[in-house]
Design an enzyme around this catalytic site. Structure first.
Site, short mmCIF file in Angstrom:
data_model
loop_
_atom_site.label_atom_id
_atom_site.label_comp_id
_atom_site.label_asym_id
_atom_site.label_seq_id
_atom_site.Cartn_x
_atom_site.Cartn_y
_atom_site.Cartn_z
N LYS A 36 1.15 4.13 -3.02
CA LYS A 36 0.86 5.55 -2.80
C LYS A 36 2.09 6.43 -3.06
CE LYS A 36 -3.50 5.34 -1.81
NZ LYS A 36 -4.51 5.98 -2.69
N TYR A 62 0.85 -1.20 0.00
CA TYR A 62 0.00 0.00 0.00
C TYR A 62 0.88 1.25 0.00
CZ TYR A 62 -3.25 3.58 1.61
OH TYR A 62 -3.99 4.73 1.73
#
Length: 252
Positions: A163, A159
């Protein structure tokens, strides 16, 4: 009040009642925009459209899967057929997973990147052509504090990596298209008061709060306010920027 009259704004992932997207969509509608709600969740799309219309705003819903190139093109074509323009794209859609690198699978990484980065790329690419034709556009991408400091709130390393990729992609794209009247910016929310946050055990939640100088989670409206500004005509000389919205939990 920022004026979005006669502007068409697409907000991805805005069908879910649990995240930031619905608040973003409602905020744009209050500023006079026609808001296009798109999400893989058809029922959620209808709910957000209804919420905006009941509040006196203008909204149009079109379900779609941002990880599918054909679906993305259909969404963009539908918007152009109905309104003839796309002024703002907010890439809000995203997913997370709490897992260690040791327990992570290749499929886990692919699934996270497929939505958070590849899906963002697909719909961004599809919206660039009409924005270039009209010599105007605003694209705001949702990254995360996790992409800057390496996690620490939600999600695993995949994750955080996805990002971080959003930030690098946004900066490079801003160099490509800003001379054509299109700005590309990112926001990096920290801990925000959503259903995910509310689901944390009390001791874990307190540990996160202890790392925030403001001593509280942010509200979805506080994130939406920054996004709407970056998408406005007033933010005309801001591009390639990343705005931290985290109560001081990470400072550059």
């Amino acid at each position: 009040m920022l004026d979005f009259k006669d502007q068409v704004v697409i907000v991805t992932g805005s069908g879910s009642p649990k995240g930031i997207g619905r608040t973003i969509a409602l905020t744009f509608a209050r500023q006079g925009a026609t808001v296009v709600i798109t999400d893989i969740n058809e029922a959620g799309v209808a709910d957000t459209v209804k919420a905006i219309q009941e509040a006196g705003g203008k909204a149009f819903g079109v379900a779609g899967n941002i990880t599918d190139p054909a679906s993305v093109q259909q969404v963009v074509d539908t918007v152009l057929e109905k309104f003839g323009r796309i002024d703002v794209l907010v890439n809000n859609a995203g997913i997370s997973q709490k897992v260690t690198v040791e327990d992570m699978t290749l499929e886990d990484i692919k699934r996270i990147f497929n939505v958070n980065m590849f899906g963002l790329f697909l719909i961004t690419q599809a919206c660039l052509k009409p924005m270039k034709a009209q010599k105007y556009g605003r694209i705001v991408n949702l990254s995360s504090v996790s992409g800057k400091r390496g996690g620490g709130i939600f999600g695993g390393a995949h994750y955080s990596a996805s990002k971080a990729a959003v930030l690098a992609f946004s900066k490079n794209l801003s160099r490509e298209v800003s001379a054509e009247g299109i700005t590309i910016n990112s926001v990096c929310p920290g801990l925000i008061n959503t259903e995910i946050w509310k689901s944390l055990p009390a001791d874990e939640a307190q540990k996160v709060i202890d790392g925030i100088p403001m001593g509280r989670p942010g509200e979805t409206q506080e994130v939406a306010n920054a996004i709407v500004f970056l998408a406005s005509k007033e933010a005309s000389y801001i591009t390639g920027e990343e705005i931290d919205i985290n109560g001081g939990s990470h400072m550059d």
